[in-house]
Design a protein around this motif. Structure first.
Motif, PDB file in Angstrom:
ATOM      1  N   LEU A 111      15.992 -11.628  -5.080  1.00 38.54           N
ATOM      2  CA  LEU A 111      14.761 -11.845  -5.652  1.00 38.54           C
ATOM      3  C   LEU A 111      14.973  -9.739  -6.320  1.00 38.54           C
ATOM      4  N   SER A 112      14.501  -9.963  -7.738  1.00 41.85           N
ATOM      5  CA  SER A 112      14.200  -8.942  -7.940  1.00 41.85           C
ATOM      6  C   SER A 112      13.294  -8.146  -7.134  1.00 41.85           C
ATOM      7  N   PRO A 113      13.373  -6.629  -7.649  1.00 42.40           N
ATOM      8  CA  PRO A 113      12.669  -5.620  -7.280  1.00 42.40           C
ATOM      9  C   PRO A 113      11.140  -6.172  -7.337  1.00 42.40           C
ATOM     10  N   ARG A 114      11.007  -6.431  -8.781  1.00 44.83           N
ATOM     11  CA  ARG A 114       9.207  -7.357  -9.474  1.00 44.83           C
ATOM     12  C   ARG A 114       9.247  -8.156  -9.192  1.00 44.83           C
ATOM     13  N   GLU A 115      10.015  -8.732  -8.601  1.00 47.21           N
ATOM     14  CA  GLU A 115       9.612 -10.629  -8.147  1.00 47.21           C
ATOM     15  C   GLU A 115       9.795 -11.072  -6.989  1.00 47.21           C
ATOM     16  N   PHE A 116       9.950  -9.598  -5.973  1.00 42.31           N
ATOM     17  CA  PHE A 116       9.355  -9.441  -4.642  1.00 42.31           C
ATOM     18  C   PHE A 116       7.859  -9.139  -4.221  1.00 42.31           C
ATOM     19  N   ASP A 117       7.734  -8.113  -5.712  1.00 43.94           N
ATOM     20  CA  ASP A 117       6.120  -7.726  -5.678  1.00 43.94           C
ATOM     21  C   ASP A 117       5.214  -8.518  -5.991  1.00 43.94           C
ATOM     22  N   VAL A 118       5.704  -9.557  -7.038  1.00 40.08           N
ATOM     23  CA  VAL A 118       4.662 -10.404  -7.105  1.00 40.08           C
ATOM     24  C   VAL A 118       4.616 -11.364  -6.311  1.00 40.08           C
ATOM     25  N   LEU A 119       5.409 -12.090  -5.651  1.00 39.18           N
ATOM     26  CA  LEU A 119       5.581 -12.852  -5.164  1.00 39.18           C
ATOM     27  C   LEU A 119       4.817 -12.445  -3.377  1.00 39.18           C
ATOM     28  N   SER A 120       4.858 -11.163  -2.898  1.00 39.65           N
ATOM     29  CA  SER A 120       4.063 -10.317  -2.381  1.00 39.65           C
ATOM     30  C   SER A 120       2.817 -10.649  -2.271  1.00 39.65           C
ATOM     31  N   ARG A 140      -2.766  -4.325 -10.616  1.00 42.01           N
ATOM     32  CA  ARG A 140      -2.295  -3.754  -9.658  1.00 42.01           C
ATOM     33  C   ARG A 140      -1.088  -3.266 -10.184  1.00 42.01           C
ATOM     34  N   LEU A 141       0.177  -3.864 -10.486  1.00 39.16           N
ATOM     35  CA  LEU A 141       1.429  -3.830 -10.691  1.00 39.16           C
ATOM     36  C   LEU A 141       0.730  -3.245 -12.334  1.00 39.16           C
ATOM     37  N   ALA A 142       0.334  -3.098 -13.313  1.00 47.24           N
ATOM     38  CA  ALA A 142       0.505  -2.378 -14.054  1.00 47.24           C
ATOM     39  C   ALA A 142       1.086  -3.122 -15.195  1.00 47.24           C
ATOM     40  N   LEU A 143       0.940  -4.583 -14.893  1.00 47.75           N
ATOM     41  CA  LEU A 143       1.710  -5.832 -15.700  1.00 47.75           C
ATOM     42  C   LEU A 143       0.712  -5.732 -16.499  1.00 47.75           C
ATOM     43  N   SER A 144       1.830  -6.873 -18.127  1.00 41.45           N
ATOM     44  CA  SER A 144       0.778  -7.881 -18.547  1.00 41.45           C
ATOM     45  C   SER A 144       1.167  -9.231 -18.000  1.00 41.45           C
ATOM     46  N   ALA A 152       0.855  -1.454  -0.747  1.00 37.55           N
ATOM     47  CA  ALA A 152       0.208  -0.426   0.251  1.00 37.55           C
ATOM     48  C   ALA A 152       0.995   0.792   0.338  1.00 37.55           C
ATOM     49  N   LEU A 153       2.127   1.338   0.657  1.00 36.89           N
ATOM     50  CA  LEU A 153       3.300   2.495   0.971  1.00 36.89           C
ATOM     51  C   LEU A 153       3.472   2.576  -0.551  1.00 36.89           C
ATOM     52  N   HIS A 154       3.728   1.314  -1.393  1.00 33.51           N
ATOM     53  CA  HIS A 154       4.405   2.019  -2.601  1.00 33.51           C
ATOM     54  C   HIS A 154       3.433   2.550  -3.693  1.00 33.51           C
ATOM     55  N   GLU A 155       2.123   1.340  -3.450  1.00 32.92           N
ATOM     56  CA  GLU A 155       1.191   2.456  -4.315  1.00 32.92           C
ATOM     57  C   GLU A 155       1.392   4.291  -4.497  1.00 32.92           C
ATOM     58  N   LEU A 156       1.042   4.662  -2.572  1.00 30.38           N
ATOM     59  CA  LEU A 156       0.314   5.993  -2.316  1.00 30.38           C
ATOM     60  C   LEU A 156       2.093   6.700  -2.716  1.00 30.38           C
ATOM     61  N   ALA A 157       2.858   6.131  -2.437  1.00 25.98           N
ATOM     62  CA  ALA A 157       4.245   7.108  -3.072  1.00 25.98           C
ATOM     63  C   ALA A 157       4.737   7.080  -4.721  1.00 25.98           C
TER      64      ALA A 157
END
Length: 288
Positions: free
Chosen positions: A227-236, A250-254, A187-192
Motif C-alpha cells: 500500500l502507498s503511504p496515502r493508501e495506508f493512511d486512508v485505510l487506517s 483529517r488528511l487535507a484531501l478532497s 496522532a504522531l504523524h499529525e504532531l510531527a
C-alpha cells in the motif's frame, strides 16, 4: 504542580533545551535585557536558561513555590510583575541577593502551564525601576504559551510511545489494542507536522514508523501487496470507523481523492467493501 513523569527519557529531548531555545528567540523580540527561566520538578523550580545575564549568580538557583516573584507565579499559575522589586510588599524576598547581584530592579515572571499543571516559568528583568505594561509583557506571555504547547506535544509523544512496551504480539492482540496503535501512529504523524523543533519532529516520525511497523512488519506479513503511504493512511482511518468526509478533513484531501485511494487499495486487496478491506489488511498483516 509536580512535574509530569516521563515515560521515555531516552527518546524525549530535554524540556530545559526547549526553554533555552524560547529564551534565545525571546531575546530578539522583547525590551527585557535580562531573561531567564526554569523547569518545575519535585516541588521546586531550577533556573537553567539565561539570556542577557552578566553574572552566574542566578545559575542553578532553586525556587520554592510561593517564594519570591517566580514562586508566586508558579503557585498561582498567573503572571506576576514587580515594577519596583525590592519595595514590593506582595512577594517574599528570599532571593533579593540573587536579583540584586544581577542588577535587576523590575521583574516579570510568567508561568508555563500545561493542562492545569505548572511546568516552569519565564522571567524578564529590567536594570531600572520602570512600569511593566502590556507591550513588554505580551511577548513573554506568547513565549510561555509556545513553550507550554511544545511540552504538551512531548507529553503526548511519551504517552503514545508507552504503547510500544505494552503491546501484545499480533496473534494475541485485541481489536481495541489494534485501534489504539492505529490512533497513536496517526496522532504522531499529525504532531510531527505541528511541532517546531525539527529534531523532535524527526523523533516523532521515527516513533510513528515504529508503531506502524507493529501493523505487520514481521515475518507473517504478506509482502506481495504494498500500500502507498496515502493508501495506508486512508485505510487506517477507515479501520477507526471514519467516513470519507472525516478522512478528507483529517488528511487535507478532497473527498473524491479519498474515494480514489479507497478504490485503489480495495482493488489491491481484492475486496468489495470498506469493512472487507480492513479485515483483509489485518489478515495479511498490513494493519494492526
Amino acid at each position: 504542580m509536580n512535574e509530569t513523569p516521563r515515560s521515555n527519557d531516552l527518546l524525549r529531548p530535554s524540556d530545559e533545551d526547549a526553554l533555552r531555545a524560547e529564551l534565545r528567540a525571546l531575546s530578539t523580540s522583547t525590551a527585557f535585557p535580562v531573561l531567564f527561566g526554569g523547569a518545575v520538578a519535585g516541588g521546586v523550580m531550577l533556573l537553567s536558561g539565561f539570556a542577557g545575564t552578566r553574572s552566574r549568580i542566578l545559575r542553578g538557583l532553586t525556587i520554592d513555590f510561593r517564594c519570591g516573584l517566580g514562586g508566586r507565579a508558579v503557585a498561582e499559575q498567573r503572571p506576576e510583575a514587580a515594577p519596583d522589586y525590592f519595595a514590593s510588599d506582595h512577594i517574599t524576598h528570599e532571593y533579593d541577593v540573587h536579583v540584586a547581584g544581577e542588577g535587576i530592579e523590575s521583574l516579570l515572571a510568567v508561568p508555563v502551564v500545561v493542562r492545569g499543571v505548572t511546568r516552569g516559568a519565564l522571567y524578564g528583568g529590567l536594570r531600572a525601576r520602570r512600569p511593566i505594561g502590556e507591550v513588554m509583557t505580551d511577548p513573554v506571555l506568547r513565549a510561555a504559551d509556545r513553550l507550554a504547547r511544545e511540552i504538551e506535544i512531548r507529553d503526548e509523544v511519551d504517552r503514545r510511545v508507552a504503547l510500544l512496551s505494552n503491546t501484545e504480539p499480533r496473534a494475541q492482540r485485541s481489536v481495541s489494542e489494534s485501534e489504539r496503535i492505529t490512533e497513536s501512529y496517526l496522532a504522531l504523524h499529525e504532531l510531527a507536522g505541528r511541532i517546531s523543533d525539527e529534531s523532535v519532529a524527526a523523533q516523532l516520525r521515527h516513533v510513528e514508523a515504529t508503531l506502524r511497523s507493529l501493523a505487520g512488519g514481521d515475518d507473517a506479513a504478506d509482502t506481495s501487496i504494498t500500500l502507498s503511504p496515502r493508501e495506508f493512511d486512508v485505510l487506517s482511518h477507515v479501520a477507526l470507523g471514519c467516513r470519507n468526509a472525516e478522512i478528507a478533513e483529517r488528511l487535507a484531501l478532497s473527498v473524491e481523492t479519498v474515494k480514489t485511494y479507497m478504490r485503489n487499495l480495495m482493488a489491491k486487496l481484492e475486496v468489495g467493501s470498506r469493512q472487507e478491506a480492513v479485515f483483509a489488511a489485518r489478515r495479511r498483516g498490513l494493519l494492526p
